[in-house]
Design a protein around this motif. Sequence first.
Motif, PDB file in Angstrom:
ATOM      1  N   UNK A  43       0.855  -1.189   0.000  1.00  7.77           N
ATOM      2  CA  UNK A  43       0.000   0.000   0.000  1.00  7.77           C
ATOM      3  C   UNK A  43       0.889   1.236   0.000  1.00  7.77           C
ATOM      4  N   UNK A  44       0.550   2.189  -0.872  1.00  7.83           N
ATOM      5  CA  UNK A  44       1.246   3.476  -0.930  1.00  7.83           C
ATOM      6  C   UNK A  44       0.185   4.561  -0.744  1.00  7.83           C
ATOM      7  N   UNK A  45       0.328   5.334   0.320  1.00  4.00           N
ATOM      8  CA  UNK A  45      -0.617   6.413   0.604  1.00  4.00           C
ATOM      9  C   UNK A  45       0.168   7.702   0.785  1.00  4.00           C
ATOM     10  N   UNK A  46      -0.241   8.743   0.064  1.00  6.32           N
ATOM     11  CA  UNK A  46       0.435  10.033   0.124  1.00  6.32           C
ATOM     12  C   UNK A  46      -0.551  11.115   0.554  1.00  6.32           C
ATOM     13  N   UNK A  47      -0.267  11.725   1.677  1.00  4.15           N
ATOM     14  CA  UNK A  47      -1.013  12.899   2.157  1.00  4.15           C
ATOM     15  C   UNK A  47      -2.511  12.664   2.300  1.00  4.15           C
ATOM     16  N   UNK A  48      -2.885  11.576   2.936  1.00  2.20           N
ATOM     17  CA  UNK A  48      -4.287  11.316   3.218  1.00  2.20           C
ATOM     18  C   UNK A  48      -4.788  12.313   4.255  1.00  2.20           C
ATOM     19  N   UNK A  49      -5.972  12.850   4.056  1.00  2.00           N
ATOM     20  CA  UNK A  49      -6.570  13.767   5.019  1.00  2.00           C
ATOM     21  C   UNK A  49      -6.421  15.231   4.666  1.00  2.00           C
ATOM     22  N   UNK A  50      -5.920  15.531   3.499  1.00  2.00           N
ATOM     23  CA  UNK A  50      -5.757  16.939   3.114  1.00  2.00           C
ATOM     24  C   UNK A  50      -7.054  17.567   2.626  1.00  2.00           C
ATOM     25  N   UNK A  51      -8.030  16.744   2.325  1.00  2.00           N
ATOM     26  CA  UNK A  51      -9.284  17.261   1.797  1.00  2.00           C
ATOM     27  C   UNK A  51     -10.261  17.727   2.866  1.00  2.00           C
ATOM     28  N   UNK A  52      -9.796  17.831   4.108  1.00  2.87           N
ATOM     29  CA  UNK A  52     -10.672  18.237   5.204  1.00  2.87           C
ATOM     30  C   UNK A  52      -9.880  19.054   6.227  1.00  2.87           C
ATOM     31  N   UNK A  53     -10.477  19.339   7.366  1.00  2.00           N
ATOM     32  CA  UNK A  53      -9.798  20.134   8.388  1.00  2.00           C
ATOM     33  C   UNK A  53      -8.607  19.374   8.964  1.00  2.00           C
ATOM     34  N   UNK A  54      -7.702  20.097   9.610  1.00  2.00           N
ATOM     35  CA  UNK A  54      -6.490  19.491  10.161  1.00  2.00           C
ATOM     36  C   UNK A  54      -6.802  18.382  11.156  1.00  2.00           C
ATOM     37  N   UNK A  55      -7.696  18.645  12.108  1.00  2.00           N
ATOM     38  CA  UNK A  55      -7.996  17.641  13.133  1.00  2.00           C
ATOM     39  C   UNK A  55      -8.698  16.425  12.540  1.00  2.00           C
ATOM     40  N   UNK A  56      -9.645  16.665  11.632  1.00  2.00           N
ATOM     41  CA  UNK A  56     -10.330  15.543  10.986  1.00  2.00           C
ATOM     42  C   UNK A  56      -9.361  14.758  10.107  1.00  2.00           C
ATOM     43  N   UNK A  57      -8.513  15.465   9.383  1.00  2.00           N
ATOM     44  CA  UNK A  57      -7.529  14.812   8.516  1.00  2.00           C
ATOM     45  C   UNK A  57      -6.565  13.958   9.300  1.00  2.00           C
ATOM     46  N   UNK A  58      -6.087  14.482  10.434  1.00  2.00           N
ATOM     47  CA  UNK A  58      -5.194  13.709  11.289  1.00  2.00           C
ATOM     48  C   UNK A  58      -5.893  12.476  11.834  1.00  2.00           C
ATOM     49  N   UNK A  59      -7.121  12.639  12.286  1.00  2.00           N
ATOM     50  CA  UNK A  59      -7.877  11.508  12.819  1.00  2.00           C
ATOM     51  C   UNK A  59      -8.055  10.408  11.790  1.00  2.00           C
ATOM     52  N   UNK A  60      -8.353  10.797  10.568  1.00  2.00           N
ATOM     53  CA  UNK A  60      -8.506   9.811   9.498  1.00  2.00           C
ATOM     54  C   UNK A  60      -7.178   9.129   9.176  1.00  2.00           C
ATOM     55  N   UNK A  61      -6.119   9.917   9.060  1.00  2.00           N
ATOM     56  CA  UNK A  61      -4.803   9.358   8.750  1.00  2.00           C
ATOM     57  C   UNK A  61      -4.360   8.384   9.843  1.00  2.00           C
ATOM     58  N   UNK A  62      -4.570   8.758  11.102  1.00  2.00           N
ATOM     59  CA  UNK A  62      -4.190   7.891  12.223  1.00  2.00           C
ATOM     60  C   UNK A  62      -5.005   6.592  12.185  1.00  2.00           C
ATOM     61  N   UNK A  63      -6.305   6.716  12.066  1.00  2.00           N
ATOM     62  CA  UNK A  63      -7.181   5.540  12.086  1.00  2.00           C
ATOM     63  C   UNK A  63      -6.872   4.579  10.940  1.00  2.00           C
ATOM     64  N   UNK A  64      -6.672   5.121   9.764  1.00  2.00           N
ATOM     65  CA  UNK A  64      -6.400   4.273   8.602  1.00  2.00           C
ATOM     66  C   UNK A  64      -5.030   3.617   8.721  1.00  2.00           C
ATOM     67  N   UNK A  65      -4.023   4.365   9.144  1.00  2.00           N
ATOM     68  CA  UNK A  65      -2.694   3.762   9.302  1.00  2.00           C
ATOM     69  C   UNK A  65      -2.703   2.709  10.405  1.00  2.00           C
ATOM     70  N   UNK A  66      -3.403   2.971  11.491  1.00  2.00           N
ATOM     71  CA  UNK A  66      -3.501   2.007  12.587  1.00  2.00           C
ATOM     72  C   UNK A  66      -4.226   0.730  12.131  1.00  2.00           C
ATOM     73  N   UNK A  67      -5.257   0.882  11.325  1.00  2.00           N
ATOM     74  CA  UNK A  67      -5.985  -0.270  10.788  1.00  2.00           C
ATOM     75  C   UNK A  67      -5.063  -1.114   9.903  1.00  2.00           C
ATOM     76  N   UNK A  68      -4.285  -0.449   9.066  1.00  2.00           N
ATOM     77  CA  UNK A  68      -3.358  -1.168   8.183  1.00  2.00           C
ATOM     78  C   UNK A  68      -2.357  -1.971   9.015  1.00  2.00           C
ATOM     79  N   UNK A  69      -1.809  -1.345  10.048  1.00  2.00           N
ATOM     80  CA  UNK A  69      -0.815  -2.010  10.893  1.00  2.00           C
ATOM     81  C   UNK A  69      -1.433  -3.178  11.663  1.00  2.00           C
ATOM     82  N   UNK A  70      -2.555  -2.947  12.318  1.00  2.00           N
ATOM     83  CA  UNK A  70      -3.121  -3.954  13.234  1.00  2.00           C
ATOM     84  C   UNK A  70      -3.947  -5.031  12.548  1.00  2.00           C
ATOM     85  N   UNK A  71      -4.640  -4.688  11.475  1.00  2.00           N
ATOM     86  CA  UNK A  71      -5.541  -5.654  10.843  1.00  2.00           C
ATOM     87  C   UNK A  71      -4.977  -6.268   9.572  1.00  2.00           C
ATOM     88  N   UNK A  72      -4.301  -5.451   8.754  1.00  2.00           N
ATOM     89  CA  UNK A  72      -3.814  -5.969   7.471  1.00  2.00           C
ATOM     90  C   UNK A  72      -2.391  -6.509   7.577  1.00  2.00           C
TER      91      UNK A  72
END
Length: 123
Positions: A43-72
Amino acid sequence: NIVHSILARVGAGDAQQRGISTFMAEMLEASSILQSATKRSLIIIDELGRGTSTFDGFGLAWSISEYIVRRLGCITVFATHFHELTALEEQEECVTNCHVSAHKMSGSSELTFLYEVRDRDSR
Protein backbone atom coordinates in the motif's frame (compact mmCIF):
# COMPACT_ATOMS: atom_id res chain seq x y z
CA ASN A 1 8.80 -10.98 -0.35
CA ILE A 2 6.64 -10.77 -3.48
CA VAL A 3 3.42 -8.77 -3.28
CA HIS A 4 0.31 -9.79 -5.15
CA SER A 5 -1.14 -6.28 -5.45
CA ILE A 6 0.00 -2.66 -5.29
CA LEU A 7 -2.66 -0.29 -4.03
CA ALA A 8 -1.99 3.45 -4.16
CA ARG A 9 -3.70 6.66 -3.11
CA VAL A 10 -1.52 9.51 -4.32
CA GLY A 11 -2.39 13.12 -5.11
CA ALA A 12 -5.42 15.28 -4.52
CA GLY A 13 -8.22 15.09 -6.98
CA ASP A 14 -11.93 15.43 -7.27
CA ALA A 15 -14.73 15.03 -9.76
CA GLN A 16 -16.75 18.16 -9.07
CA GLN A 17 -18.82 17.63 -12.22
CA ARG A 18 -20.08 14.38 -10.65
CA GLY A 19 -20.45 15.91 -7.18
CA ILE A 20 -17.35 14.22 -5.70
CA SER A 21 -15.25 16.54 -3.54
CA THR A 22 -11.54 16.02 -2.78
CA PHE A 23 -12.51 14.67 0.64
CA MET A 24 -15.03 12.22 -0.82
CA ALA A 25 -12.51 11.07 -3.44
CA GLU A 26 -9.94 10.43 -0.68
CA MET A 27 -12.44 8.44 1.37
CA LEU A 28 -13.62 6.37 -1.61
CA GLU A 29 -10.03 5.56 -2.59
CA ALA A 30 -9.01 4.73 0.99
CA SER A 31 -12.09 2.52 1.42
CA SER A 32 -11.30 0.65 -1.78
CA ILE A 33 -7.71 0.08 -0.65
CA LEU A 34 -8.75 -1.18 2.79
CA GLN A 35 -11.34 -3.54 1.33
CA SER A 36 -8.97 -4.92 -1.34
CA ALA A 37 -5.71 -5.21 0.61
CA THR A 38 -4.35 -8.39 2.14
CA LYS A 39 -1.20 -9.23 4.09
CA ARG A 40 0.59 -9.69 0.74
CA SER A 41 -0.32 -6.24 -0.64
CA LEU A 42 1.88 -3.16 -0.96
CA ILE A 43 0.00 0.00 0.00
CA ILE A 44 1.25 3.48 -0.93
CA ILE A 45 -0.62 6.41 0.60
CA ASP A 46 0.43 10.03 0.12
CA GLU A 47 -1.01 12.90 2.16
CA LEU A 48 -4.29 11.32 3.22
CA GLY A 49 -6.57 13.77 5.02
CA ARG A 50 -5.76 16.94 3.11
CA GLY A 51 -9.28 17.26 1.80
CA THR A 52 -10.67 18.24 5.20
CA SER A 53 -9.80 20.13 8.39
CA THR A 54 -6.49 19.49 10.16
CA PHE A 55 -8.00 17.64 13.13
CA ASP A 56 -10.33 15.54 10.99
CA GLY A 57 -7.53 14.81 8.52
CA PHE A 58 -5.19 13.71 11.29
CA GLY A 59 -7.88 11.51 12.82
CA LEU A 60 -8.51 9.81 9.50
CA ALA A 61 -4.80 9.36 8.75
CA TRP A 62 -4.19 7.89 12.22
CA SER A 63 -7.18 5.54 12.09
CA ILE A 64 -6.40 4.27 8.60
CA SER A 65 -2.69 3.76 9.30
CA GLU A 66 -3.50 2.01 12.59
CA TYR A 67 -5.99 -0.27 10.79
CA ILE A 68 -3.36 -1.17 8.18
CA VAL A 69 -0.82 -2.01 10.89
CA ARG A 70 -3.12 -3.95 13.23
CA ARG A 71 -5.54 -5.65 10.84
CA LEU A 72 -3.81 -5.97 7.47
CA GLY A 73 -0.14 -6.19 8.42
CA CYS A 74 1.06 -5.50 4.90
CA ILE A 75 4.02 -3.44 3.69
CA THR A 76 2.95 0.20 3.56
CA VAL A 77 4.54 3.51 2.60
CA PHE A 78 2.52 6.26 4.28
CA ALA A 79 3.73 9.79 3.47
CA THR A 80 2.17 12.53 5.59
CA HIS A 81 2.53 16.10 6.81
CA PHE A 82 1.01 15.10 10.17
CA HIS A 83 4.10 14.92 12.40
CA GLU A 84 1.96 13.54 15.21
CA LEU A 85 1.54 10.33 13.22
CA THR A 86 5.16 9.42 13.99
CA ALA A 87 3.98 8.43 17.48
CA LEU A 88 2.57 5.25 15.94
CA GLU A 89 6.15 3.92 15.88
CA GLU A 90 6.18 3.96 19.70
CA GLN A 91 2.97 1.91 19.87
CA GLU A 92 3.55 -0.58 17.06
CA GLU A 93 6.77 -2.58 16.78
CA CYS A 94 6.50 -3.03 13.00
CA VAL A 95 6.30 0.74 12.25
CA THR A 96 9.48 2.53 11.21
CA ASN A 97 9.55 6.29 10.66
CA CYS A 98 11.69 7.72 7.86
CA HIS A 99 12.04 11.12 6.27
CA VAL A 100 13.14 12.58 2.95
CA SER A 101 16.32 14.56 3.38
CA ALA A 102 16.92 18.16 2.40
CA HIS A 103 19.79 20.62 2.67
CA LYS A 104 19.59 24.30 3.61
CA MET A 105 22.60 26.43 2.75
CA SER A 106 23.92 28.54 5.62
CA GLY A 107 22.69 32.12 5.30
CA SER A 108 20.20 31.23 2.57
CA SER A 109 16.48 30.58 2.56
CA GLU A 110 16.77 28.06 -0.28
CA LEU A 111 16.04 24.44 0.41
CA THR A 112 17.43 21.66 -1.78
CA PHE A 113 15.66 18.30 -1.67
CA LEU A 114 18.19 15.46 -1.85
CA TYR A 115 15.75 12.66 -2.77
CA GLU A 116 17.12 10.36 -0.08
CA VAL A 117 15.00 8.42 2.35
CA ARG A 118 16.69 8.28 5.74
CA ASP A 119 15.98 6.82 9.16
CA ARG A 120 14.10 9.18 11.45
CA ASP A 121 17.19 9.75 13.61
CA SER A 122 19.62 10.62 10.80
CA ARG A 123 20.25 14.24 9.90
